[in-house]
Design a protein around this motif. Structure first.
Motif, PDB file in Angstrom:
ATOM      1  N   LYS B   6       1.124  -1.257   0.126  1.00 14.06           N
ATOM      2  CA  LYS B   6       0.133  -0.065   0.299  1.00 14.06           C
ATOM      3  C   LYS B   6       1.042   0.969  -0.018  1.00 14.06           C
ATOM      4  O   LYS B   6       1.673   1.306   0.935  1.00 14.06           O
ATOM      5  N   ILE B   7       0.776   1.871  -1.370  1.00 11.25           N
ATOM      6  CA  ILE B   7       1.856   3.232  -1.476  1.00 11.25           C
ATOM      7  C   ILE B   7       1.183   4.349  -1.535  1.00 11.25           C
ATOM      8  O   ILE B   7       0.633   4.621  -2.274  1.00 11.25           O
ATOM      9  N   ALA B   8       1.771   5.749  -0.395  1.00 12.97           N
ATOM     10  CA  ALA B   8       0.561   6.652  -0.188  1.00 12.97           C
ATOM     11  C   ALA B   8       1.227   7.713  -1.068  1.00 12.97           C
ATOM     12  O   ALA B   8       2.423   8.444  -0.541  1.00 12.97           O
ATOM     13  N   ILE B   9       0.877   8.103  -1.784  1.00 13.85           N
ATOM     14  CA  ILE B   9       1.353   8.867  -3.248  1.00 13.85           C
ATOM     15  C   ILE B   9       0.712  10.189  -2.524  1.00 13.85           C
ATOM     16  O   ILE B   9      -0.626  10.611  -2.920  1.00 13.85           O
ATOM     17  N   ASP B  10       1.653  11.269  -2.558  1.00 12.29           N
ATOM     18  CA  ASP B  10       1.013  12.971  -2.649  1.00 12.29           C
ATOM     19  C   ASP B  10       1.129  13.350  -3.680  1.00 12.29           C
ATOM     20  O   ASP B  10       2.281  13.380  -4.383  1.00 12.29           O
ATOM     21  N   ALA B  11       0.050  13.434  -4.538  1.00  5.76           N
ATOM     22  CA  ALA B  11      -0.171  13.220  -6.144  1.00  5.76           C
ATOM     23  C   ALA B  11      -0.135  14.734  -6.129  1.00  5.76           C
ATOM     24  O   ALA B  11      -0.131  15.142  -7.454  1.00  5.76           O
ATOM     25  N   MET B  12       0.059  15.810  -5.623  1.00  2.29           N
ATOM     26  CA  MET B  12       0.643  16.876  -6.331  1.00  2.29           C
ATOM     27  C   MET B  12       1.409  17.868  -6.446  1.00  2.29           C
ATOM     28  O   MET B  12       2.042  19.246  -6.603  1.00  2.29           O
ATOM     29  N   SER B  13       3.267  16.946  -5.736  1.00  4.80           N
ATOM     30  CA  SER B  13       3.395  17.233  -5.633  1.00  4.80           C
ATOM     31  C   SER B  13       4.637  17.448  -7.187  1.00  4.80           C
ATOM     32  O   SER B  13       4.195  16.000  -7.579  1.00  4.80           O
ATOM     33  N   LYS B  43      -9.287  16.760  -5.649  1.00  2.00           N
ATOM     34  CA  LYS B  43     -10.194  15.475  -6.500  1.00  2.00           C
ATOM     35  C   LYS B  43     -10.600  15.337  -7.749  1.00  2.00           C
ATOM     36  O   LYS B  43     -10.653  14.012  -8.134  1.00  2.00           O
ATOM     37  N   ASP B  44     -10.752  16.812  -7.757  1.00  2.02           N
ATOM     38  CA  ASP B  44     -11.142  16.606  -9.698  1.00  2.02           C
ATOM     39  C   ASP B  44     -10.349  16.696 -10.670  1.00  2.02           C
ATOM     40  O   ASP B  44     -10.250  16.528 -10.968  1.00  2.02           O
ATOM     41  N   LEU B  45      -8.995  17.713 -10.007  1.00  8.00           N
ATOM     42  CA  LEU B  45      -7.565  17.019 -10.882  1.00  8.00           C
ATOM     43  C   LEU B  45      -7.584  15.747 -11.161  1.00  8.00           C
ATOM     44  O   LEU B  45      -7.016  15.062 -12.214  1.00  8.00           O
ATOM     45  N   LEU B  46      -7.278  14.513 -10.179  1.00  9.25           N
ATOM     46  CA  LEU B  46      -7.377  13.180  -9.678  1.00  9.25           C
ATOM     47  C   LEU B  46      -8.684  12.910 -10.533  1.00  9.25           C
ATOM     48  O   LEU B  46      -6.936  11.808 -11.621  1.00  9.25           O
ATOM     49  N   GLU B  47      -9.246  13.312 -10.843  1.00  2.00           N
ATOM     50  CA  GLU B  47     -10.143  12.228 -11.444  1.00  2.00           C
ATOM     51  C   GLU B  47      -9.826  12.546 -12.795  1.00  2.00           C
ATOM     52  O   GLU B  47      -9.856  11.508 -13.795  1.00  2.00           O
ATOM     53  N   LYS B  48      -9.651  13.821 -13.107  1.00  2.00           N
ATOM     54  CA  LYS B  48      -9.582  14.437 -14.439  1.00  2.00           C
ATOM     55  C   LYS B  48      -8.293  13.388 -15.454  1.00  2.00           C
ATOM     56  O   LYS B  48      -8.589  12.672 -16.844  1.00  2.00           O
ATOM     57  N   GLU B  49      -7.606  12.811 -14.011  1.00  2.00           N
ATOM     58  CA  GLU B  49      -6.533  11.579 -15.583  1.00  2.00           C
ATOM     59  C   GLU B  49      -6.708  10.988 -15.582  1.00  2.00           C
ATOM     60  O   GLU B  49      -6.022  10.331 -15.935  1.00  2.00           O
ATOM     61  N   ILE B  50      -7.659  10.464 -14.485  1.00  2.00           N
ATOM     62  CA  ILE B  50      -7.580   8.504 -13.773  1.00  2.00           C
ATOM     63  C   ILE B  50      -8.793   8.047 -14.880  1.00  2.00           C
ATOM     64  O   ILE B  50      -8.677   7.275 -15.461  1.00  2.00           O
ATOM     65  N   HIS B  51      -9.974   9.252 -14.973  1.00  2.00           N
ATOM     66  CA  HIS B  51     -10.906   9.167 -16.389  1.00  2.00           C
ATOM     67  C   HIS B  51     -10.367   8.883 -17.641  1.00  2.00           C
ATOM     68  O   HIS B  51     -11.147   8.020 -18.234  1.00  2.00           O
ATOM     69  N   THR B  65      -7.718  16.281  -0.698  1.00  2.00           N
ATOM     70  CA  THR B  65      -6.962  17.224   0.815  1.00  2.00           C
ATOM     71  C   THR B  65      -6.755  18.803  -0.662  1.00  2.00           C
ATOM     72  O   THR B  65      -6.479  18.632  -2.109  1.00  2.00           O
ATOM     73  N   GLU B  66      -7.266  19.901   0.473  1.00  2.00           N
ATOM     74  CA  GLU B  66      -7.384  21.040  -0.102  1.00  2.00           C
ATOM     75  C   GLU B  66      -6.232  22.201  -0.391  1.00  2.00           C
ATOM     76  O   GLU B  66      -5.337  22.513  -1.475  1.00  2.00           O
ATOM     77  N   ASP B  67      -4.765  21.748   0.356  1.00  4.47           N
ATOM     78  CA  ASP B  67      -3.385  22.486   0.229  1.00  4.47           C
ATOM     79  C   ASP B  67      -2.550  21.597  -0.894  1.00  4.47           C
ATOM     80  O   ASP B  67      -2.412  20.303  -0.445  1.00  4.47           O
ATOM     81  N   LYS B  83      -2.025  21.543   8.420  1.00 11.27           N
ATOM     82  CA  LYS B  83      -2.734  20.055   8.426  1.00 11.27           C
ATOM     83  C   LYS B  83      -3.455  19.260   6.716  1.00 11.27           C
ATOM     84  O   LYS B  83      -3.264  18.514   6.902  1.00 11.27           O
ATOM     85  N   ASN B  84      -3.867  19.814   6.095  1.00 11.56           N
ATOM     86  CA  ASN B  84      -4.444  19.352   4.780  1.00 11.56           C
ATOM     87  C   ASN B  84      -3.966  18.762   3.605  1.00 11.56           C
ATOM     88  O   ASN B  84      -4.723  19.591   2.837  1.00 11.56           O
ATOM     89  N   THR B  85      -2.411  19.438   3.970  1.00 10.28           N
ATOM     90  CA  THR B  85      -1.800  19.361   2.234  1.00 10.28           C
ATOM     91  C   THR B  85      -2.007  18.057   2.079  1.00 10.28           C
ATOM     92  O   THR B  85      -1.839  17.076   2.650  1.00 10.28           O
ATOM     93  N   SER B  86      -1.524  17.364   0.627  1.00  9.58           N
ATOM     94  CA  SER B  86      -1.371  16.145  -0.282  1.00  9.58           C
ATOM     95  C   SER B  86      -0.152  15.290   0.872  1.00  9.58           C
ATOM     96  O   SER B  86      -0.268  14.338   0.720  1.00  9.58           O
ATOM     97  N   MET B  87       0.765  16.262   1.339  1.00  8.33           N
ATOM     98  CA  MET B  87       2.225  16.027   2.032  1.00  8.33           C
ATOM     99  C   MET B  87       2.349  15.192   3.136  1.00  8.33           C
ATOM    100  O   MET B  87       2.383  13.718   2.984  1.00  8.33           O
TER     101      MET B  87
END
Lengths: 338, 338
Positions: B6-13, B43-51, B65-67, B83-87
């Motif tokens: 299980k890999i937790a990825i900071d997907a925004m950096s 969420k919106d950006l990630l869903e767009k890519e995964i779509h 995550t918002e920040d 405390k709500n950053t993707s990282m």
């Protein structure tokens, strides 16, 4: 002879000496006859080499020395074992004002110790440093210290900045070299306390003789945007050798990757590439901070590399490096006390 | 899903995220379907890519995550701002045992601070270290620390040796890696006090898990005779970046030196050469010494490089790196007191 640059050469040190030393002198004399060479070493061996190239006699004098310092001797033992080694006598000739500069391809540690034992430091300098030339995208830059001082404080690093800029100006036509401190980032909060203090000193002092541009990271050393890069001797030594190892790794792998035909087709441009990276062209590390200059040639270089280090000696003396260093120095103690 | 890594990825950096993150996952899934990805980010950006790549849905879950932490933010400010950053959330998932390992291509300093804030160190380790893979004549070696700790003592360096060998064994088939300390010479008297003390500790302790071979100089890092090279974070960072700068300098100049025809003629062997040096193949620095592993991808890498760092994550978890580190540790305090 009084207008000649008098170079005292330790003619017995380094691989393939004294043969390469005499051949190096021969090469240097083809383009420059301004130098006179005092050759310290075994008389019979030196005479045998010079016998083949008689006109060198006019530009040299042999001074017999019985002992030789070996490359694998511990520097302290080597420096103390005899006052009749070719290295000791060559450096001693500076103290006696017989020569202007000394050049050796021998044991670096022993050369540093002997030079410090025999020659006084420039007033205001507590630690001399070892500087060398490093190729970059535009030309060459000066990096120091490369291993003379494992630990340094802000006074030492500031001195290195002043001495390095004096050296750069002596070797190249540039009245206002750009100086940077080697660090792990360019931001102000990066690095250790010594670097932060040095940064403040160099930033706050109004430099007449160089421009301080801040921190530089290892990946930008060869970009060509900075002329002098200042660091402690431990870090400088690691950086220089890591660059050397990386260059060897790449060129070795590249050689195996190009077939003969493509090497032939790109012959002239590949020759230019090799020439740009040829370590013989920037052979000659300079020991800075003593009342007289001492130059260290790479032990394994050949006669062409040795001729380059003779050229460095000539430039340093003609540019009056020691006087330039003296006029460049910043009184850091006062600054730190204030 | 319980047998998945299980890999937790900071997907925004990192540059070009989250696009390259999703593309990297796509590449990794072609050869390995053992991983499950928790994707932290908008969420919106990630869903767009995964779509566009619907089958990725089966192997991933998006956690909004918002920040976002930016690359040019000061690490301390960035780590503390929210405390709500993707990282933050990706690393926090390790603390909550939701994931096995965390991966980010973002701000290294902030990642180090957040990881240390959220995750406890392995008992006995006071300073975690940043390790990376470095190409050599035979394969790859591990170098650490690369910048997490500017100043280190003999306890830290000994820990780095133990952790580095555990990492090497986790990534490669080698029961007894060779460890060396980076220094300015290979002789015992060279270097500073910390290195000399570390040398004694590693020499005197009978290592079950690695072989200590002494000092190594910068020019031998890439020779392939050593598997793990240990140094403080200041020196390691300078060495790594200097090697990077040297490699860039040479390849840039080489490119200008080969004409098109010779490049074509040596196309396949040049491709092998490029492949050997391709930094994407050893992308992924590993933060060692915490109760859970954190991996840092290069911010500027592309999807292929990111896929490589996913592969590193998989190997580390499957090899049970943290347990290997624990069993490798030497109790240095007792040694120093004795």
């Amino acid at each position: 002879m009084s207008d000649k640059v008098k170079i005292a050469i330790d003619a017995m040190s380094g691989e393939n000496s004294p043969k390469k030393i005499i051949e190096g002198i021969e090469i240097s004399l083809k383009s420059n006859k301004e130098n006179f060479f005092y050759l310290y070493g075994k008389k019979d061996l030196l005479e045998k080499e010079i016998h083949k190239k008689k006109y060198i006699k006019k530009y040299s004098e042999i001074i017999h020395t019985e002992d030789i310092i070996l490359d694998d001797e511990s520097p302290l033992t080597a420096a103390k074992k005899s006052k009749n080694t070719s290295m000791w006598k060559a450096v001693e000739s500076l103290k006696e004002k017989k020569s202007d500069i000394s050049l050796s391809a021998g044991n670096t540690g022993a050369l540093l110790i002997i030079s410090r034992l025999l020659l006084k430091t420039v007033t205001g300098i507590s630690k001399p440093a070892l500087a060398a030339l490093w190729p970059n995208q535009n030309n060459l830059n000066v990096v120091l210290d490369l291993g003379a001082n494992i630990e340094c404080d802000e006074k030492n690093l500031t001195d290195f900045a002043c001495m390095g800029s004096a050296l750069f100006k002596s070797l190249f036509e540039n009245p206002n070299p750009k100086i940077a401190l080697l660090n792990v980032g360019h931001e102000k909060y990066k690095g250790n306390d010594v670097l932060k203090k040095t940064f403040s000193i160099l930033k706050e002092n109004k430099m007449k003789n160089f421009e301080f541009i801040g921190y530089i990271e290892g990946n930008h050393i060869m970009d060509g945007n900075v002329d002098v890069i200042v660091t402690d001797g431990f870090t400088g030594n690691i950086a220089l050798k890591t660059a050397e190892g990386t260059a060897n790794f790449i060129t070795r792998n590249l050689k195996n990757s190009l077939n003969k035909l493509s090497m032939l087709l790109s012959y002239s441009s590949l020759a230019k590439f090799r020439s740009k990276l040829d370590p013989r062209k920037y052979n000659g590390a300079i020991f800075l901070g003593l009342q007289s200059p001492v130059v260290k040639s790479h032990g394994s270089t050949d006669s062409i590399g040795f001729a380059h280090s003779i050229n460095v000696c000539n430039k340093i003396v003609k540019a009056n490096l020691i006087e330039r260093i003296k006029s460049n120095l910043i009184t850091v103690d006062a600054k730190l006390d204030g």
